[in-house]
Each structure stands twice: as C-alpha cells, then as structure tokens.
Write a protein that holds these residues in place. Structure first.
Motif, PDB file in Angstrom:
ATOM      1  N   LEU B  13      -1.010   0.774  14.065  1.00  0.00           N
ATOM      2  CA  LEU B  13      -2.393   0.797  13.583  1.00  0.00           C
ATOM      3  C   LEU B  13      -3.285   1.495  14.593  1.00  0.00           C
ATOM      4  O   LEU B  13      -4.218   2.218  14.224  1.00  0.00           O
ATOM      5  CB  LEU B  13      -2.891  -0.631  13.357  1.00  0.00           C
ATOM      6  N   ALA B  14      -2.993   1.273  15.889  1.00  0.00           N
ATOM      7  CA  ALA B  14      -3.817   1.907  16.923  1.00  0.00           C
ATOM      8  C   ALA B  14      -3.685   3.418  16.850  1.00  0.00           C
ATOM      9  O   ALA B  14      -4.682   4.146  16.941  1.00  0.00           O
ATOM     10  CB  ALA B  14      -3.402   1.393  18.297  1.00  0.00           C
ATOM     11  N   VAL B  15      -2.434   3.887  16.668  1.00  0.00           N
ATOM     12  CA  VAL B  15      -2.241   5.337  16.533  1.00  0.00           C
ATOM     13  C   VAL B  15      -2.974   5.854  15.313  1.00  0.00           C
ATOM     14  O   VAL B  15      -3.671   6.879  15.357  1.00  0.00           O
ATOM     15  CB  VAL B  15      -0.735   5.678  16.441  1.00  0.00           C
ATOM     16  N   GLY B  16      -2.845   5.106  14.198  1.00  0.00           N
ATOM     17  CA  GLY B  16      -3.545   5.502  12.978  1.00  0.00           C
ATOM     18  C   GLY B  16      -5.044   5.552  13.199  1.00  0.00           C
ATOM     19  O   GLY B  16      -5.708   6.507  12.792  1.00  0.00           O
ATOM     20  N   ALA B  17      -5.585   4.537  13.895  1.00  0.00           N
ATOM     21  CA  ALA B  17      -7.026   4.498  14.148  1.00  0.00           C
ATOM     22  C   ALA B  17      -7.450   5.693  15.001  1.00  0.00           C
ATOM     23  O   ALA B  17      -8.476   6.331  14.736  1.00  0.00           O
ATOM     24  CB  ALA B  17      -7.390   3.196  14.846  1.00  0.00           C
ATOM     25  N   SER B  18      -6.626   6.020  16.018  1.00  0.00           N
ATOM     26  CA  SER B  18      -6.978   7.154  16.875  1.00  0.00           C
ATOM     27  C   SER B  18      -7.012   8.446  16.068  1.00  0.00           C
ATOM     28  O   SER B  18      -7.951   9.245  16.193  1.00  0.00           O
ATOM     29  CB  SER B  18      -5.961   7.303  18.006  1.00  0.00           C
ATOM     30  N   LEU B  19      -5.990   8.637  15.225  1.00  0.00           N
ATOM     31  CA  LEU B  19      -5.965   9.853  14.404  1.00  0.00           C
ATOM     32  C   LEU B  19      -7.181   9.895  13.485  1.00  0.00           C
ATOM     33  O   LEU B  19      -7.822  10.937  13.320  1.00  0.00           O
ATOM     34  CB  LEU B  19      -4.682   9.905  13.571  1.00  0.00           C
ATOM     35  N   PHE B  20      -7.495   8.730  12.915  1.00  0.00           N
ATOM     36  CA  PHE B  20      -8.638   8.648  12.001  1.00  0.00           C
ATOM     37  C   PHE B  20      -9.924   9.062  12.706  1.00  0.00           C
ATOM     38  O   PHE B  20     -10.690   9.895  12.210  1.00  0.00           O
ATOM     39  CB  PHE B  20      -8.752   7.218  11.473  1.00  0.00           C
ATOM     40  N   VAL B  21     -10.131   8.488  13.908  1.00  0.00           N
ATOM     41  CA  VAL B  21     -11.375   8.763  14.624  1.00  0.00           C
ATOM     42  C   VAL B  21     -11.412  10.222  15.076  1.00  0.00           C
ATOM     43  O   VAL B  21     -12.451  10.892  14.966  1.00  0.00           O
ATOM     44  CB  VAL B  21     -11.513   7.798  15.815  1.00  0.00           C
ATOM     45  N   LEU B  22     -10.270  10.720  15.547  1.00  0.00           N
ATOM     46  CA  LEU B  22     -10.220  12.134  15.944  1.00  0.00           C
ATOM     47  C   LEU B  22     -10.602  13.024  14.766  1.00  0.00           C
ATOM     48  O   LEU B  22     -11.381  13.968  14.909  1.00  0.00           O
ATOM     49  CB  LEU B  22      -8.815  12.502  16.433  1.00  0.00           C
ATOM     50  N   GLY B  23     -10.050  12.688  13.607  1.00  0.00           N
ATOM     51  CA  GLY B  23     -10.363  13.480  12.421  1.00  0.00           C
ATOM     52  C   GLY B  23     -11.824  13.375  12.048  1.00  0.00           C
ATOM     53  O   GLY B  23     -12.471  14.372  11.716  1.00  0.00           O
ATOM     54  N   ALA B  24     -12.363  12.153  12.135  1.00  0.00           N
ATOM     55  CA  ALA B  24     -13.764  11.965  11.755  1.00  0.00           C
ATOM     56  C   ALA B  24     -14.677  12.743  12.690  1.00  0.00           C
ATOM     57  O   ALA B  24     -15.617  13.424  12.250  1.00  0.00           O
ATOM     58  CB  ALA B  24     -14.104  10.477  11.788  1.00  0.00           C
ATOM     59  N   VAL B  25     -14.384  12.666  13.998  1.00  0.00           N
ATOM     60  CA  VAL B  25     -15.205  13.409  14.964  1.00  0.00           C
ATOM     61  C   VAL B  25     -15.064  14.907  14.724  1.00  0.00           C
ATOM     62  O   VAL B  25     -16.033  15.670  14.804  1.00  0.00           O
ATOM     63  CB  VAL B  25     -14.793  13.030  16.401  1.00  0.00           C
ATOM     64  N   CYS B  26     -13.832  15.312  14.392  1.00  0.00           N
ATOM     65  CA  CYS B  26     -13.569  16.729  14.097  1.00  0.00           C
ATOM     66  C   CYS B  26     -14.418  17.175  12.907  1.00  0.00           C
ATOM     67  O   CYS B  26     -15.042  18.238  12.937  1.00  0.00           O
ATOM     68  CB  CYS B  26     -12.086  16.885  13.789  1.00  0.00           C
ATOM     69  N   MET B  27     -14.462  16.327  11.872  1.00  0.00           N
ATOM     70  CA  MET B  27     -15.272  16.655  10.697  1.00  0.00           C
ATOM     71  C   MET B  27     -16.738  16.786  11.064  1.00  0.00           C
ATOM     72  O   MET B  27     -17.472  17.625  10.533  1.00  0.00           O
ATOM     73  CB  MET B  27     -15.124  15.553   9.642  1.00  0.00           C
ATOM     74  N   ALA B  28     -17.178  15.921  11.971  1.00  0.00           N
ATOM     75  CA  ALA B  28     -18.593  15.896  12.303  1.00  0.00           C
ATOM     76  C   ALA B  28     -19.001  17.068  13.187  1.00  0.00           C
ATOM     77  O   ALA B  28     -20.108  17.587  13.069  1.00  0.00           O
ATOM     78  CB  ALA B  28     -18.940  14.581  12.990  1.00  0.00           C
ATOM     79  N   THR B  29     -18.117  17.483  14.075  1.00  0.00           N
ATOM     80  CA  THR B  29     -18.543  18.460  15.075  1.00  0.00           C
ATOM     81  C   THR B  29     -18.211  19.900  14.717  1.00  0.00           C
ATOM     82  O   THR B  29     -18.915  20.808  15.148  1.00  0.00           O
ATOM     83  CB  THR B  29     -17.888  18.160  16.435  1.00  0.00           C
ATOM     84  N   LYS B  30     -17.150  20.135  13.968  1.00  0.00           N
ATOM     85  CA  LYS B  30     -16.744  21.525  13.735  1.00  0.00           C
ATOM     86  C   LYS B  30     -17.774  22.237  12.864  1.00  0.00           C
ATOM     87  O   LYS B  30     -18.285  21.650  11.897  1.00  0.00           O
ATOM     88  CB  LYS B  30     -15.384  21.566  13.041  1.00  0.00           C
ATOM     89  N   ARG B  31     -18.022  23.478  13.188  1.00  0.00           N
ATOM     90  CA  ARG B  31     -18.923  24.253  12.349  1.00  0.00           C
ATOM     91  C   ARG B  31     -18.143  25.139  11.393  1.00  0.00           C
ATOM     92  O   ARG B  31     -18.681  25.600  10.387  1.00  0.00           O
ATOM     93  CB  ARG B  31     -19.823  25.115  13.225  1.00  0.00           C
ATOM     94  N   ASN B  32     -16.888  25.370  11.724  1.00  0.00           N
ATOM     95  CA  ASN B  32     -16.050  26.170  10.838  1.00  0.00           C
ATOM     96  C   ASN B  32     -15.601  25.310   9.651  1.00  0.00           C
ATOM     97  O   ASN B  32     -15.099  24.201   9.836  1.00  0.00           O
ATOM     98  CB  ASN B  32     -14.833  26.664  11.618  1.00  0.00           C
ATOM     99  N   LEU B  33     -15.762  25.831   8.450  1.00  0.00           N
ATOM    100  CA  LEU B  33     -15.424  25.080   7.250  1.00  0.00           C
ATOM    101  C   LEU B  33     -13.968  24.618   7.275  1.00  0.00           C
ATOM    102  O   LEU B  33     -13.645  23.493   6.892  1.00  0.00           O
ATOM    103  CB  LEU B  33     -15.670  25.978   6.039  1.00  0.00           C
ATOM    104  N   LEU B  34     -13.094  25.501   7.766  1.00  0.00           N
ATOM    105  CA  LEU B  34     -11.679  25.134   7.785  1.00  0.00           C
ATOM    106  C   LEU B  34     -11.394  24.096   8.852  1.00  0.00           C
ATOM    107  O   LEU B  34     -10.485  23.279   8.706  1.00  0.00           O
ATOM    108  CB  LEU B  34     -10.841  26.386   7.980  1.00  0.00           C
TER     109      LEU B  34
END
Lengths: 245, 111, 446
Positions: B13-34
């Motif tokens: 679950l911890a690994v899953g949570a880390s991936l989730f948060v990394l993805g969420a932060v990635c969604m929030a910060t990236k300016r490139n649509l892809l």
C-alpha cells in the motif's frame, strides 16, 4: 556471500525492495525530468517494475497483462503522442516555482495521510512469514476468464450469502467495458482524423487558387535553387578544370 | 533486517500511495499535456497496486479479496488504455488547433 | 534445475543451488541468442547469395565461409562507437540494450522441451508476447535519441506497424490457447505429441489459416522484409539505426535475429507440435518414453545416492531429442523468413497498414470464430479422421483436463441455481419474466 545468503532467505522481501525502489525511483524520474521523452522512458521502467511487484504478489496474469496492454500498448501510444508533438519548444518545459511549492505541500500531506492509513490498520500490517513462501504457479487465468463471463469458480466455498450479494460475476462490467472500448475506438479515430478543410478558406475555388499559388511559389523557389546549384556546380567544375590545366 | 522481515500488505500500500502521490504531483506541475497524461498513468498504477495487494493470497492468506482484486485491476488496465487513446486524440487535436501542448494555454473557456 | 544443482553439490535447497541454476539457465539462453545470431547472419548471407545466384561468403573459415560473422563481429568491436552531436546521449546509449534485454528476457518462459525451460510461467504465451512487445521501445528510443530525421521516421513507422500488428498476432495466439484450454506453453506442446497429424495446424482448416496469419504477422512484428519499413534502405538510409556504429549497431541485429528465432519457436510450439516431432520417436521407443509427465525435475533424480544415481537416461535422451527438434523447427521458420525477405519486394507503409487492418485482423477474427465453432460443434480433427494414435502426454492431459472440467461443472451448477432456489423473490421474478413475453407474443399474434 553472507549478504547473498541473507538475501536468499528473505528473497521475497529482497525482490520487493528492488522492484519497489525501481518503481518509486523511476516515478521520481518522471516527476523531476524536464525532457518529455525521458519522462516517457522512466514511466516505462516504473510501470515495468510495478508489473514485477504484481508477479511478486502472485498475480501472474495481471502482471503479464500490465506488461502487454499497459507497457506494450498504452505507453507506445503515449510515446507516439510525444513524438508527434515533440517540437523544440515543447520538449523541455519548466514548471513555475509556485506550482512546485504548492504541489509539494499538497502531495506531501496527501502522502502522509495515505501512509498513515496504510500502516494504521492492524490487519494490513500484520507481517506474513514469507521466508519459505514460493510463488506457486497459480492457475488463475481460467477462473478470471470464467468470472468475466459471470461464473465465479473461486467463491464457491463461501456461504450462500456472499454469492447472493453481487459476487456472482463480472459479466455486466465486462460488457460495459467492451462497449466502452468500441466507443473509444470510434471516438478517438474521429477526433484524431486529419481535417481536410481549413476554416479560413471555405470556398472551394479560393482554396484551389491558394493551392495553385503555393505550388507556383514552390516551383519558383525550386527553379531558383536548381539554378543556383547548377550554376555553382558549373563554376566549381570550371574552376577544377582550370586548375587541372 | 527488521525492515526486510516484515513485508505485508501495508508495504505494498505504501508503494501504491507513493506512486499515486508522484502521479498526482506530476499532474499538477507538468505543463506539457503529455506529461499530465503520464501523471494519470502513475495514479492509476498506484491504485492498481492496492487492488493487487488486497487481492493477493500470498500476502493475506485469510480475508484477501481474491480474484475480485485482480479483476478490478484488469478493468483498470483496460480503461486506462481507453483513457490514453481518448486523451491522446484530444492532445493531438489541441496541438493541431493551437500549435502548442502547453496546458496553460488552453484557457479559451476561462471567462 | 535447482534440484539438480543441489543434488550434484550435495546441498539441501540452499540459495547457492538456486543461484547457480539461474546462472546456468541464463548462460544457456545467452548461447541460444548469441550463437543463434552468428548462425542466422551467416545463413542470411548465404541464402541471399544463393537466391541471387551468387556464392555469398566463402573465405573465412573454410569453403562455406561460416566464420564470416565472427570476423565481422571482431571488426565491429574494433570500430569507433560514434555518438552524434545532436543525440540525446543517455537514451542513445541505452537504446540497444533495451532491445536486446527484451528479446533475451522473452526466452525465460520459452520451453525448449518438456521441462527444459528457464522458468515455468503459467501464462507463458502472454509473457513471451508481452516481453517481445517491449522491443519496440528500443527502436523508438533509438529513433528519437539519434537526433536524425531518418531515424525518427523509421522509429515512427516501426511504432505504428508493431502496435497494429500486435492485434492480429494476439488473436491468432488465442486460437491454440482456446483449443488447449491453457496458456502454459509446455502443456500446449505436449498436447500435440505423437504423429504430425496431431499438430494443431492440422486440427481443422481454421487453425491452418490461423497459423499462416500468425506467421505473416510475426514477420511483420519483428520487422522483417517485406515489412521492414523501419529500416527501408531505399528511402530512410538505414532507418532507426542510421546513426549507430560498432558494437551498439550489432546489438540491434542480435536483438532482431533472436526475436526472429523466438517468434518462429513460438509458432512451432503453438501450431507445429513444439518438441514433438513429425514422427514420435520418443513415444514409440519404450526406453525413451519411460519418463513421461509428472514432476520432470524430480523424476530425473529418483532415489539419489551417488552423483548420477537414479538418472532416468531415457528421459534425458528424449529431452535432448526434443530440444533438437524444437531448435530445428525454429531454424526452419527463420529460414522461411529469410526466403521471404529475398523473394518479395518491400511494401509501402500504407500497404503495410492496409494489410494489417483490412486483411489480417478480419481473417484472424474469422479464424478465431471458426476454430471456436469447430471445437464447440465437436467436428472431426485430422488425427481423428486418419486415426493416428495419441500418446501418453495427450492422454494424461485429456484425463487431467476432463477431471478439471467435470469438477468445474459440478461445482458451477449450484452457483447458477442458488439464487433462484433460495430467494423466492428471484424465483417469482423469473417466472413472471418468463410468462410475460409469451402472453405478449400471443397477444400480438391474435
């Protein structure tokens, strides 16, 4: 040698740490890398390690599916998109500093909450004795397929109540997903199709004129270029001739 | 070594949570649509990890979700493929019309 | 394998045995990849030479020039490893390794004979296909990282081609999986033991068609001519590996040739009997067939006392025959691919996509539906028409399968019925549902 022996005794744990470190590490790579192509590459490695974790948890079929559909299909599609749009300005895009700060605060707190939840439940954090655990070759593909057609072979041992409470199969979701995929196929093809008309030139004759004009321009340019090239070539030839003489 | 000896559902679950948060932060910060799309993929994988962990008979001999977890994970994978196809079509359309993949420039509906 | 090492070294299920076993398996597979590539490149030159009415290599290593590849390899190692200025250095360097790792890893789950396999994976078919599918990344990365237009074009073409050809390929692979009821390659191979009429390709006309489509799609999937648009010399210089030189360049070729072999071997396992030959030597000779199924690793070392005590020599020999058989079949497949390459002109990219989407996908779908119908209607197969005997492997498999099937049937019946029996509401509902349409129908008729 000693380290190896210890690692062998805890092989499940060692591989877990290896795959988890890869998944999270390359996940950070996706987050921190500025180059969009490298991000895609790190994402491939991260998802591949995740598939490794699936294998480790005994979900062989899902792991293979993750490799096949996710890594082999979805990510190739993504990389396709990356390469179609990879112009000079868009390969490296900086993130605003305030975005970073905000995202770090929100993400960090979210991570805290999730980790607290993950380790909070006693039932979940109960350590299993995995020193002798072997991944038995589980025959899961057939029950999975049967469950998708609405027959649950694996829950037969359960009491009747469990079967009645909607655990009888996944036929309906399966059909919905199939229809969904079909709709997506058509929709994506419709949206991504090349548009033949440009809005500015709706009139057919004007478009034809525009095309003719463009073609004329191009031919002129080509003629000029060929003239320049041949001329230069000629002069170069002449020069070498004169040198030879 | 104490840490190694206790791989349980929580660690997955911890690994899953880390991936989730990394993805969420990635969604929030990236300016490139892809880049945003890649964040979505990471988030989905984090969620999938939880399903697999709860469904694993190796990690939880009693009380595991069993096949249900794996089935939901399969559905997530399939829907992720569909989502990627549609999102990519949108991205390409956006790129064709605006000549950019910067999500900050997609502000036409911003009244 | 681990048991074997433990037995020889006198260890008891120790980590050392497992690691040694893993290393031995890895080295053996590496030999298949590396020596295979050497052999195939030499074969390619010789075959292309003969097809074009010339001799091919003749100098290095005797009359047939069979050391030519080795000499070329030495030359390539000595060459300078150039990285272009515009390249993305890290990705450029790592791309060939990604490709080689993918096609090497696919061998893990490929059984060379009954029990001769790197790792038993129950979903081996999907595993092999999935890992082979990762090879496309090396091409895309190489194409992008080279910083050259030709490379990028080649990579784009390859990505489009491979992703679309995976669809019919997957559909073709599903047919043997459906007939055998398993995704385990060893079981699929064992089911076809005996005479060649037992091979799945001769099971019914639809499987025959599917086998041909599989081979076409596999040829396209590993980017061989006439589908090698990614490296079309006439238009793209050399495609995705234009900027590569030296050892990295040769790694791409090693990956290509080993994936050629693996798709051929997969074809032979799925459709052409795998390690079981056209004539069942191992089943006919009683000495060789003494082994049989069961846990293969344990049967070979029954009642261990001395170093090699309890060896089932017959089993060992039958396995060696099986491995040779499979390697030969893979070789034949590779040879056919070469034959095709030097006989047909290259297609255009739009023709390649047309071929996949308009012909291969519908044909694969028809093949799948037809084979399903053939199984469901229990129509005669080639072996049942001719009456060739099935041997132990198949009987054991059928018995096992029937047992499983009957078990599932007996258990699954209550699932379908319990809701109706226990729940009176549901029963009433079904009753009304059954009666309503009938009355409506009658009303309509009147």
């Amino acid at each position: 040698m000693n380290l190896l022996a210890v690692a062998w005794e805890y092989w499940h744990q060692s591989f877990f740490i290896l795959f988890a470190a890869c998944a999270i590490g390359f996940g950070f790579g996706v987050l921190l890398s500025k180059n969009v192509v490298r991000m895609a590459f790190y994402l491939v490695l991260s998802l591949g390690s995740t598939a490794g974790l699936f294998f480790l948890a005994g979900a062989e079929f899902v792991g293979a599916m993750q490799l096949m559909i996710y890594v082999g299909g979805t990510l190739v599609l993504l990389i396709f998109g990356v390469m179609l749009t990879a112009q000079k300005d868009f390969i490296n895009m900086d993130t605003h500093t305030q975005d970073w700060i905000l995202a770090t605060i929100v993400g960090g707190s979210l991570l805290m909450v999730l980790l607290f939840a993950a380790f909070g439940a006693e039932d979940w954090s109960k350590p299993q004795d995995l020193t002798d655990a072997k991944i038995e070759s589980t025959k899961e593909a057939t029950p999975l397929g049967l469950a998708l057609t609405g027959i649950r072979v694996d829950t037969l041992g359960d009491s009747g109540d469990a079967v009645k409470q909607g655990k009888s199969g996944y036929l309906m979701p399966f059909i919905i997903v199939s229809v969904h995929l079909l709709v997506v196929l058509i929709g994506a093809a419709y949206m991504a199709r090349t548009k033949k008309l440009s809005r500015a030139t709706d009139d057919k004759s004007s478009r034809a004129k525009l095309m003719l004009f463009k073609m004329e321009q191009e031919t002129e340019q080509l003629e000029e270029e060929t003239y320049v090239v041949t001329h230069r070539g000629q002069s170069a030839l002449n020069r070498t001739d004169s040198q030879d003489e | 070594m104490i840490l190694i000896g206790t791989v349980s559902v929580s660690w997955y679950l911890a690994v899953g949570a880390s991936l989730f948060v990394l993805g969420a932060v990635c969604m929030a910060t990236k300016r490139n649509l892809l880049g945003v799309l890649m964040g979505v993929e990471l988030v989905l994988n984090g969620a999938n990890m939880n399903f697999i962990a709860f469904g694993s008979k190796v990690l939880r001999p009693e009380g595991s979700l069993g096949l249900d977890g794996q089935l939901i994970a399969l559905f997530v994978i399939v829907l992720a493929a569909a989502e990627a196809a549609v999102a990519l079509a949108i991205a390409l359309n956006f790129y064709n019309n605006h000549n950019t993949v910067d999500v900050d420039r997609a502000n036409e509906l911003n009244g | 394998m681990a048991d074997f090492v433990d037995h020889i070294l006198g260890l008891n299920d120790s980590w050392f045995g497992h690691i040694v076993a893993a290393l031995v398996a890895a080295v053996l597979i590496l030999h298949v990849v590396a020596v295979g590539a050497l052999l195939f490149i030499w074969m390619e030159r010789k075959i292309s030479g003969r097809i074009q009415d010339r001799l091919g290599p003749t100098r290095v290593g005797g009359k047939y020039g069979w050391l030519q590849t080795l000499a070329d390899g030495l030359k390539l190692i000595a060459k300078e490893d150039v990285t272009p200025d515009l390249a993305d250095k890290f990705l450029f360097k790592i791309a060939p390794y990604v490709g080689l790792a993918a096609s090497y890893a696919a061998f893990i789950a490929l059984p060379f004979a009954d029990g001769v396999v790197g790792q038993h994976v129950n979903t081996a078919v999907f595993f092999v296909l999935a890992v082979l599918g990762l090879e496309v990344f090396s091409v895309i990365l190489a194409g992008y990282a080279s910083g050259s237009k030709w490379s990028l074009f080649g990579a784009m073409r390859e990505a489009a081609q491979v992703v679309s050809y995976e669809v019919p390929l997957g559909m073709c692979v599903v047919v043997p999986v459906m007939i055998c009821g398993t995704m385990n390659l060893t079981t699929i191979a064992n089911m076809q033991s005996g005479f060649f009429t037992n091979w799945l390709v001769f099971n019914d006309p639809f499987t025959f068609m599917t086998a041909i489509i599989y081979f076409t799609c596999a040829t396209a999937g590993v980017n061989r001519a006439p589908f090698d648009l990614a490296e079309a010399e006439s238009e793209l210089v050399a495609g995705f590996h234009t900027e590569y030189s030296g050892l990295r360049w040769s790694l791409f070729f090693m990956a290509e040739y080993s994936s050629m072999f693996i798709v051929s071997a997969l074809a032979s396992i799925l459709f052409f009997g795998g390690p079981h030959g056209p004539i069942p030597i191992t089943e006919i000779v009683p000495f060789l067939s003494s082994g049989g199924l069961g846990d293969p690793a344990k049967q070979a070392f029954t009642e261990s006392e001395g170093l090699l005590a309890g060896w089932d020599l017959g089993l060992i020999i039958s396995r060696i025959i099986g491995v040779t058989n499979l390697l030969l079949k893979g070789l034949v497949g590779v040879t056919i691919m070469m034959w095709i390459r030097w006989s047909f002109p290259r297609l255009r990219i739009d023709q390649v996509m047309t071929m996949c989407l308009k012909y291969c996908v519908p044909l694969a779908a028809i093949g799948f539906l037809g084979a399903t119908a053939w199984q469901a209607l229990d129509l005669p197969t080639a072996s049942s028409v001719i009456g060739t005997p099935r041997y132990k492997h198949h009987e054991l498999w059928t018995a096992d399968h029937n047992k499983d099937g009957s078990k599932e049937e007996t258990i699954s019946t209550p699932v379908l019925e319990t809701p109706h029996e226990d729940d009176t509401h549901a029963e009433a509902k079904t009753v009304t549902e059954n009666t309503v349409p009938v009355s409506v129908l009658r009303g309509g008729n009147q």
